[in-house]
Design a protein around this motif. Structure first.
Motif, PDB file in Angstrom:
ATOM      1  N   PRO A 613     -20.459 129.586  -7.106  1.00 56.45           N
ATOM      2  CA  PRO A 613     -20.275 129.834  -8.549  1.00 56.45           C
ATOM      3  C   PRO A 613     -18.866 129.493  -9.046  1.00 56.45           C
ATOM      4  O   PRO A 613     -18.661 129.317 -10.237  1.00 56.45           O
ATOM      5  N   TYR A 614     -17.878 129.436  -8.106  1.00 60.07           N
ATOM      6  CA  TYR A 614     -16.485 129.243  -8.539  1.00 60.07           C
ATOM      7  C   TYR A 614     -16.006 127.819  -8.286  1.00 60.07           C
ATOM      8  O   TYR A 614     -14.888 127.478  -8.611  1.00 60.07           O
ATOM      9  N   CYS A 615     -16.860 127.002  -7.633  1.00 56.56           N
ATOM     10  CA  CYS A 615     -16.286 125.785  -7.066  1.00 56.56           C
ATOM     11  C   CYS A 615     -15.980 124.717  -8.106  1.00 56.56           C
ATOM     12  O   CYS A 615     -15.034 123.967  -7.960  1.00 56.56           O
ATOM     13  N   GLU A 616     -16.761 124.651  -9.190  1.00 57.31           N
ATOM     14  CA  GLU A 616     -16.580 123.503 -10.078  1.00 57.31           C
ATOM     15  C   GLU A 616     -15.198 123.468 -10.750  1.00 57.31           C
ATOM     16  O   GLU A 616     -14.481 122.478 -10.645  1.00 57.31           O
ATOM     17  N   PRO A 617     -14.777 124.576 -11.425  1.00 54.51           N
ATOM     18  CA  PRO A 617     -13.439 124.520 -12.044  1.00 54.51           C
ATOM     19  C   PRO A 617     -12.329 124.311 -11.009  1.00 54.51           C
ATOM     20  O   PRO A 617     -11.341 123.629 -11.274  1.00 54.51           O
ATOM     21  N   VAL A 618     -12.508 124.895  -9.826  1.00 55.75           N
ATOM     22  CA  VAL A 618     -11.489 124.737  -8.781  1.00 55.75           C
ATOM     23  C   VAL A 618     -11.425 123.274  -8.339  1.00 55.75           C
ATOM     24  O   VAL A 618     -10.350 122.672  -8.229  1.00 55.75           O
ATOM     25  N   PHE A 619     -12.583 122.677  -8.105  1.00 58.26           N
ATOM     26  CA  PHE A 619     -12.644 121.271  -7.692  1.00 58.26           C
ATOM     27  C   PHE A 619     -11.974 120.384  -8.743  1.00 58.26           C
ATOM     28  O   PHE A 619     -11.121 119.554  -8.444  1.00 58.26           O
ATOM     29  N   ARG A 620     -12.357 120.604 -10.018  1.00 60.60           N
ATOM     30  CA  ARG A 620     -11.829 119.757 -11.097  1.00 60.60           C
ATOM     31  C   ARG A 620     -10.312 119.825 -11.182  1.00 60.60           C
ATOM     32  O   ARG A 620      -9.633 118.835 -11.363  1.00 60.60           O
ATOM     33  N   ARG A 621      -9.824 121.059 -11.070  1.00 60.75           N
ATOM     34  CA  ARG A 621      -8.376 121.202 -11.223  1.00 60.75           C
ATOM     35  C   ARG A 621      -7.625 120.537 -10.070  1.00 60.75           C
ATOM     36  O   ARG A 621      -6.564 119.942 -10.263  1.00 60.75           O
ATOM     37  N   LEU A 674     -19.493 113.015  -6.790  1.00 59.29           N
ATOM     38  CA  LEU A 674     -20.177 111.959  -7.533  1.00 59.29           C
ATOM     39  C   LEU A 674     -19.622 111.847  -8.960  1.00 59.29           C
ATOM     40  O   LEU A 674     -19.422 110.749  -9.480  1.00 59.29           O
ATOM     41  N   ASN A 675     -19.343 112.991  -9.587  1.00 60.59           N
ATOM     42  CA  ASN A 675     -18.914 112.984 -10.988  1.00 60.59           C
ATOM     43  C   ASN A 675     -17.397 112.974 -11.148  1.00 60.59           C
ATOM     44  O   ASN A 675     -16.870 113.431 -12.147  1.00 60.59           O
ATOM     45  N   SER A 676     -16.682 112.499 -10.135  1.00 63.20           N
ATOM     46  CA  SER A 676     -15.215 112.487 -10.240  1.00 63.20           C
ATOM     47  C   SER A 676     -14.689 111.147  -9.716  1.00 63.20           C
ATOM     48  O   SER A 676     -15.443 110.363  -9.156  1.00 63.20           O
ATOM     49  N   ASN A 677     -13.386 110.934  -9.877  1.00 62.22           N
ATOM     50  CA  ASN A 677     -12.780 109.714  -9.323  1.00 62.22           C
ATOM     51  C   ASN A 677     -12.014 110.039  -8.036  1.00 62.22           C
ATOM     52  O   ASN A 677     -11.025 109.398  -7.702  1.00 62.22           O
ATOM     53  N   LEU A 678     -12.501 111.065  -7.309  1.00 60.21           N
ATOM     54  CA  LEU A 678     -11.775 111.520  -6.119  1.00 60.21           C
ATOM     55  C   LEU A 678     -11.597 110.415  -5.081  1.00 60.21           C
ATOM     56  O   LEU A 678     -10.529 110.281  -4.480  1.00 60.21           O
ATOM     57  N   MET A 679     -12.634 109.585  -4.863  1.00 60.39           N
ATOM     58  CA  MET A 679     -12.519 108.599  -3.782  1.00 60.39           C
ATOM     59  C   MET A 679     -11.401 107.582  -4.084  1.00 60.39           C
ATOM     60  O   MET A 679     -10.653 107.185  -3.193  1.00 60.39           O
ATOM     61  N   GLN A 680     -11.272 107.179  -5.369  1.00 64.94           N
ATOM     62  CA  GLN A 680     -10.205 106.227  -5.713  1.00 64.94           C
ATOM     63  C   GLN A 680      -8.828 106.881  -5.527  1.00 64.94           C
ATOM     64  O   GLN A 680      -7.883 106.245  -5.040  1.00 64.94           O
ATOM     65  N   THR A 705     -16.476 113.057   4.945  1.00 65.52           N
ATOM     66  CA  THR A 705     -17.397 112.274   5.773  1.00 65.52           C
ATOM     67  C   THR A 705     -18.512 113.181   6.297  1.00 65.52           C
ATOM     68  O   THR A 705     -19.686 112.816   6.307  1.00 65.52           O
ATOM     69  N   LYS A 706     -18.137 114.390   6.708  1.00 67.49           N
ATOM     70  CA  LYS A 706     -19.145 115.321   7.219  1.00 67.49           C
ATOM     71  C   LYS A 706     -20.038 115.836   6.088  1.00 67.49           C
ATOM     72  O   LYS A 706     -21.225 116.054   6.283  1.00 67.49           O
ATOM     73  N   ALA A 707     -19.451 116.045   4.887  1.00 67.27           N
ATOM     74  CA  ALA A 707     -20.186 116.738   3.823  1.00 67.27           C
ATOM     75  C   ALA A 707     -21.019 115.791   2.955  1.00 67.27           C
ATOM     76  O   ALA A 707     -22.109 116.144   2.525  1.00 67.27           O
ATOM     77  N   CYS A 708     -20.492 114.592   2.654  1.00 65.11           N
ATOM     78  CA  CYS A 708     -21.230 113.693   1.742  1.00 65.11           C
ATOM     79  C   CYS A 708     -20.872 112.238   2.055  1.00 65.11           C
ATOM     80  O   CYS A 708     -20.183 111.571   1.267  1.00 65.11           O
ATOM     81  N   PHE A 709     -21.335 111.769   3.208  1.00 62.63           N
ATOM     82  CA  PHE A 709     -20.935 110.438   3.677  1.00 62.63           C
ATOM     83  C   PHE A 709     -21.302 109.323   2.697  1.00 62.63           C
ATOM     84  O   PHE A 709     -20.642 108.304   2.623  1.00 62.63           O
ATOM     85  N   GLN A 710     -22.382 109.555   1.881  1.00 64.25           N
ATOM     86  CA  GLN A 710     -22.808 108.466   0.989  1.00 64.25           C
ATOM     87  C   GLN A 710     -21.684 108.045   0.030  1.00 64.25           C
ATOM     88  O   GLN A 710     -21.633 106.899  -0.400  1.00 64.25           O
ATOM     89  N   HIS A 711     -20.743 108.987  -0.279  1.00 61.72           N
ATOM     90  CA  HIS A 711     -19.658 108.624  -1.196  1.00 61.72           C
ATOM     91  C   HIS A 711     -18.475 107.983  -0.468  1.00 61.72           C
ATOM     92  O   HIS A 711     -17.636 107.342  -1.091  1.00 61.72           O
TER      93      HIS A 711
END
Length: 900
Positions: A613-621, A674-680, A705-711
Motif C-alpha cells: 500500500p505504501y510502495c508507489e509514492p516511495v518508488f516515485r520519489r 514499467l511506468n517510469s524511466n528508471l531503466m534509462q 533482474t530477479k524481480a522483473c527481468f522483462q524490463h
C-alpha cells in the motif's frame, strides 16, 4: 636590495576603516565589509596595504593589524599565483623583516602568512626563506628567535615531505641537528617549538632524524620532568610516536618510560595527561605489551579508571548535576548533529553457522563508538582523557584477556558501589570497556552484574542512566543466549523505558544500545514485537531532530533482525503511519531523508507484500531523487559557476531503497518500473565516476533482474559491457556487486549469455585466483562462474583447470541456498564437458560436495554420477588409495550422500 613601496594615505585610511568595521558584531555591516574587500582585490597593490598594516603600523591596535594579516593570508591562499611579481616580493620581504615583532600575536600572524606562501609550492622559489629563518634562530633577541621558530614549526607541519626532498637539497640535514641544539634552551616556549618541529618527522622515519635518533631520545629524557606543561606534552607525544616507529630504540628504556608515563597520565594538566594516556593505546598495539606491562597493571589500571571520571567542568557542561534533567523540550542545535555516512548495499552470502543477514553493509560493522571506549556524544569535546582512558582499557583487555580481571575486580568493587555518582559512573564505563576483551572471564560474574546494571537504568542521574545503557549493550550477546525471563526480558523492559527517557542523552544511548541488542537477538525478539513497536512509535512524537535519526536506525535494525515476522496488519498499522508522515513532510533536499530512506529500505524488505500500500509514492520519489541528482550533475559539469555540484548521497540512498523495494515486493514492482524511466536513469548511474553510485546501481540491477527481468532484457547489450568493465578488485564493493549482477542476469538470460562470456570470464578467473581477495568477493565470484557454466557449460568448461580448486574452497562454507544450488549445477555440467579439468583437484571437489546439508534430489544424482564415474575410471585399487587420504568425516558424508 630592498624595494621601497609607499602607501597613499587616503587608501590606507579607507582600509583601516574597513578593518575596524569588520570587527563589528552586526552581520549586515560584516557583509558590506566582505563585499568591499572583494572589490579591493581588483587593485594589484591592495595586498601591499594589507602587509603594510600588519608589519609597519605599530601605532594601530594588535587585533586590527592581525586581522589585516589574516585577510592577506586568505588572498594568498586564493590568488597567490596571480599576484604581480613585485607585490609577491614586497610581501615576502616584509614578512621576513617582521618575524621578530615584539607582539606574539603579530609574530604568529606573520608565521601563518609565511607558511601559506611556502605551501603554495613556493619553498623552491623562495630560496632565502629557510636560511634566513635558521639564522634568526641564533639571534640574541628572544622575539626574533621565537618568531622564526614559530614560522619554522608551521612550515614543518605543512610541508614535511618537501623538506626531505632532493628538489630542495634536503634542508632537513641541516635543520634537525639545529633543532636538537634548542632542546635545552632557557625559554620553555623555544624548547617547545624545537621538540614540536622534530616530532613532525618521526612518523615518516625521515633519514635525517634517524641519523640523530639517539641524541633525540637522550634529549627527550633530559626534558622528561620539565616544569612547562607544553614541553611535557610534546615529550609525551614524541615518545608515543617513537613507540610506533622505533620501538627497537626504546626497548632498553621501556621500564623507565612506563614509570614516567604512569606519572604523566596523572598530570594535573589534562592536555599532558591525555597525551601520556595515548601511550597505553599505542603500547597495546605492540607485541611486547604483555611482557613489559603485565607487572605494572596493578599500578596502571587504577590510573586509567580514575581518568575515566567526568571532570567537574564536564559535569557542568553536560548538566549532569541535575536530577530531573527533563531537557527534551529544548530544540536541538544543528551543530550537535554529527554528519552520518550511508553504507551502500553490498551483496553478501549466508554462511554455515553465521548470522542471518543476507544484505549487509560493504565493510565490517563499526565498533560501537569511538575506539570502542565510550558513547558520549561530541558536545563536551571529541577526544578527551575520559575517552582515551576507556579506549586504552578496552585495548589492554584485548591484550591480556581474563588475566586483567584479578587486577580490575577490586577496582570495580570499590567504584560500582561508591556513593559518589561520578565514581560509580566511571566504574560502569570500565565494566563496558573490558567487555570485548575479557568476555570469557566475565561470564561467571554476569548473572550478578547484569541484574546490577538493570537496577542502575532508572538511577536519578542521567549520565549514569546513559552509560548503563551502553555497558549493557556490550554484553548483549550473553544476555540473548540466557533464559529470557531472567535476563532478556528485564533488560528489554528497562531499556525501552529509557528509550522514552526525558533526557536526550539517555534517549540516544538507549536507542543505540537497543539497536545493538536487536542485532544480537534477531528473531528472539518476535514475542516482544508489539511492546517494542509501541515504544518506538511513541518515541516519534517525543524525540527532537538529533535522536530521530538514531530512532530510524533502531527501527531499520529491528526490521533487519525480525524480517517477515514484522508483516502483520497490527504491526504495519502501528509502524507505517509515523514513517510515511515523516516521509511526506521532508523536502527533497533535506538530508534527513537519508536515514529515513535507509530505514524504509529495511522495512520494505521485511514487510514484503505488507509494504504494497505504501510502495508507489516511495518508488516515485526515489526515481525523482535520482533524476534530480543526475540533472544537477549535468548542469554543474556544463556550467560549474552557475550550478552547484549535487550531493550524490541522495542518489545512492534512493538506489538502495529501490533495491529494498525490488527485493521485498518481488514481482509487484514490475508495474512501477514499467511506468517510469528508471531503466534509462540506471544506465546513467552505472557509468557514474563515483564508485558508491556504481556499487548501488549494480545492486539494484541485480534485484531488478530477479524481480522483473522483462524490463532489464532490452538493455542487456548496453549493461553487460559496463558490468564487465567494473570487474576491478581494487574497488571491492563495486566489483562484488557487478559480479553478483552478472550471475543473476546469466540465470535469466540462459544460453544467450554465451556472447557476453568473453567480456567477463577472464576477469572473474583472475579475481578468484588473486591472493588476499576478500571472502565475500571470492564467494560471489565463484557463484557467478558456476552460474555462467550452468547456462553455457561449453564456453566455460575449457578453462575449468584454471579455477576449480579455488572455486571449491571458496564455496565450502556457505549455506545451502538457490545461489549455491545453481553454481554447483554449473560445476557439475562443466565437469561432464571437461572431466580432465578437475582430475588434479578432484579431492577439493569431493570436499565441496560434502559441504551440502540437503541438496535437491536431482543435484544429488549429479554428484553421485560424477563420483561413481570417476571411481570406475580409475579402478577400485586407485580409488581406495585416493579415498584413504580423506578425513573420516568426509568419507562418512560422501558415503551417506552418494553411496560411495
Amino acid at each position: 636590495m630592498k624595494m621601497e613601496w609607499k602607501p597613499e594615505q587616503e587608501g590606507l585610511r579607507q582600509i583601516l576603516t574597513l578593518l575596524k568595521e569588520s570587527q563589528s558584531p552586526d552581520t549586515a555591516t560584516q557583509r558590506a565589509v566582505q563585499q568591499k574587500l572583494e572589490e579591493l582585490n581588483k587593485y594589484p597593490d591592495f595586498n601591499n596595504y594589507l602587509i603594510f598594516v600588519l608589519t609597519r603600523l605599530v601605532t594601530e591596535e594588535e587585533p586590527t593589524r592581525s586581522l589585516s594579516g589574516l585577510i592577506l593570508k586568505n588572498n594568498v591562499k586564493a590568488h597567490y599565483n596571480s599576484f604581480l611579481p613585485e607585490v609577491a616580493e614586497f610581501i615576502k620581504q616584509e614578512c621576513l623583516s617582521a618575524v621578530g615583532d615584539p607582539s606574539p600575536l603579530i609574530r604568529a600572524t606573520v608565521g601563518i602568512i609565511i607558511t601559506t606562501i611556502a605551501s603554495k609550492g613556493e619553498l623552491t622559489s623562495w630560496p632565502e626563506l629557510l636560511p634566513s629563518l635558521c639564522q634568526m634562530l641564533d639571534s640574541q633577541d628572544y622575539n626574533v628567535c621565537e618568531g622564526a621558530f614559530g614560522a619554522l614549526q608551521k612550515i614543518c607541519e605543512d610541508t614535511a615531505e618537501l623538506l626531505d626532498s632532493d628538489a630542495m637539497n634536503r634542508p632537513l640535514n641541516v635543520l634537525i641537528p639545529k633543532f636538537l641544539q634548542f632542546f635545552r634552551h632557557t625559554s620553555p616556549k623555544i624548547r617547545c617549538h624545537a621538540i614540536g618541529c622534530v616530532n613532525y618527522f618521526i612518523m615518516g622515519r625521515t633519514q635525517a632524524l634517524m641519523m640523530h635518533i639517539d641524541a633525540f631520545i637522550e634529549n627527550l629524557f633530559h626534558l622528561a620532568a620539565d616544569e612547562d606543561p607544553d614541553v611535557r606534552k610534546n615529550v609525551c607525544h614524541a615518545l608515543v610516536l617513537l613507540l610506533e616507529v622505533r620501538l627497537d630504540r626504546l626497548i632498553p628504556h621501556l621500564p623507565n618510560i612506563i614509570e614516567y608515563m604512569l606519572v604523566r597520565t596523572q598530570d594535573p594538566k589534562e592536555g599532558v595527561a591525555l597525551e601520556a594516556c595515548e601511550f597505553w593505546l599505542a603500547l597495546a598495539e605492540q607485541n611486547v605489551c604483555r611482557e613489559v606491562l603485565g607487572p605494572r597493571l596493578p599500578a596502571l589500571l587504577p590510573v586509567l579508571v580514575r581518568g575515566m571520571r567526568y571532570s567537574e567542568m564536564d559535569v557542568i557542561l553536560l548538566r549532569g548535576d541535575r536530577d530531573d534533567d527533563a531537557d527534551d523540550a529544548e530544540p536541538d542545535r544543528e551543530t550537535d548533529i554529527r554528519p552520518r555516512f550511508h553504507k551502500p548495499r553490498s551483496h553478501t552470502i549466508k554462511h554455515n553457522g553465521a548470522g542471518d543477514s543476507t544484505m549487509s553493509g560493504g565493510g565490517d560493522s563499526d565498533t560501537e563508538s569511538e575506539g570502542g571506549g565510550d558513547p558520549d556524544d561530541g558536545s563536551v569535546s571529541d577526544w578527551n582523557l575520559r575517552k582515551c582512558s576507556a579506549a586504552a582499557l578496552d585495548a589492554l583487555a584485548n591484550v591480556f584477556g581474563a588475566d586483567l580481571l584479578p587486577v580490575l575486580f577490586p577496582i570495580l568493587k570499590e567504584t560500582l558501589f561508591h556513593d559518589d555518582w561520578v565514581i560509580k559512573e566511571s566504574g560502569i564505563l570500565a565494566l563496558g570497556a573490558v567487555a570485548d576483551g575479557c568476555m570469557g572471564g566475565m561470564v561467571p560474574h554476569l548473572p550478578d552484574l547484569v541484574p546490577y546494571l538493570v537496577c542502575c537504568l532508572p538511577e536519578s542521574k542521567a549520565l549514569v542512566r546513559a552509560i548503563t545503557c551502553w555497558t549493557l549493550s556490550r554484553y548483549s550477546h550473553w544476555i540473548v543466549s540466557q533464559s529470557h525471563d531472567l535476563y532478556l526480558r528485564p533488560v528489554l523492559t528497562e531499556l525501552l523505558k529509557r528509550v522514552l527517557d526525558n533526557n536526550k542523552r539517555v534517549q540516544e544511548a538507549a536507542c543505540s544500545a537497543f539497536a545493538t541488542l536487536e542485532e544480537e537477538a534477531c528473531t528472539e525478539l518476535v514475542p516482544y514485537l508489539g511492546y517494542i513497536l509501541q515504544t518506538l512509535v511513541f518515541a516519534f512524537s517525543k524525540y527532537q531532530h538529533k535522536n530521530l535519526l538514531i530512532l530510524y536506525d533502531a527501527i531499520g535494525t529491528l526490521a533487519d533482525s525480525v524480517g517477515h515476522h514484522l508483516n502483520k496488519p497490527e504491526y504495519i498499522n502501528l509502524l507505517m503511519p509515523p514513517l510515511i508522515n515523516k516521509w511526506n513532510v521532508l523536502k527533497d533536499e533535506d538530508k534527513d531523508l537519508f536515514p529515513l530512506l535507509e530505514c524504509l529500505s529495511s522495512v520494505a524488505t521485511a514487510l514484503q507484500s505488507g509494504f504494497l500500500p505504501y510502495c508507489e509514492p516511495v518508488f516515485r520519489r526515489c526515481v525523482s531523487l535520482i533524476e534530480q541528482t543526475l540533472n544537477q550533475n549535468i548542469a554543474n559539469s556544463q556550467s560549474p559557476e552557475q550550478f552547484e555540484a549535487p550531493d550524490k548521497e541522495f542518489m545512492i540512498v534512493a538506489l538502495d531503497l529501490l533495491s529494498g523495494l525490488a527485493e521485498g515486493l518481488d514481482g509487484h514492482i514490475e508495474r512501477l518500473v514499467l511506468n517510469s524511466n528508471l531503466m534509462q536513469l540506471l544506465y546513467q548511474c552505472m557509468q557514474d565516476p563515483m564508485p558508491e553510485v556504481r556499487q548501488s546501481s549494480f545492486a539494484l540491477l541485480g534485484d531488478l533482474t530477479k524481480a522483473c527481468f522483462q524490463h532489464v532484457l532490452p538493455y542487456i547489450p548496453e549493461f553487460l559491457p559496463i558490468l564487465g568493465a567494473n570487474l576491478n578488485p581494487e574497488l571491492i564493493s563495486v566489483c562484488n556487486n557487478a559480479t553478483w549482477a552478472i550471475g543473476e542476469i546469466s540465470i535469466k538470460l540462459g544460453q544467450e549469455t554465451s556472447k557476453y562470456i568473453p567480456l567477463v570470464l577472464k576477469h572473474l578467473v583472475e579475481i578468484i585466483n588473486r591472493p588476499n581477495t576478500p571472502k565475500t568477493l571470492l564467494e560471489n565470484t565463484a557463484i557467478t562462474i558456476g552460474r555462467l557454466g550452468y547456462v553455457c557449460p561449453h564456453d566455460v568448461a575449457p578453462v575449468l583447470h584454471q579455477f576449480v580448486r579455488q572455486w571449491c574452497t571458496s564455496l565450502r562454507n556457505i549455506r545451502d541456498n538457490d545461489e549455491k544450488d545453481s553454481a554447483f549445477r554449473g560445476i557439475c555440467q562443466m565437469i561432464q564437458v571437461n572431466p580432465a579439468g578437475v582430475v588434479p583437484d578432484f579431492l577439493f571437489f569431493c570436499d565441496a560436495v560434502a559441504s551440502w546439508s540437503h541438496p535437491k534430489d536431482d543435484l544429488k544424482d549429479m554428484f553421485t554420477e560424477i563420483l561413481h564415474g570417476f571411481k570406475n575410471q580409475v579402478g577400485d585399487e586407485n580409488w581406495r588409495r585416493f579415498t584413504d587420504q580423506f578425513p573420516v568425516q568426509l568419507s562418512a558424508r560422501l558415503s551417506a550422500m552418494c553411496g560411495i
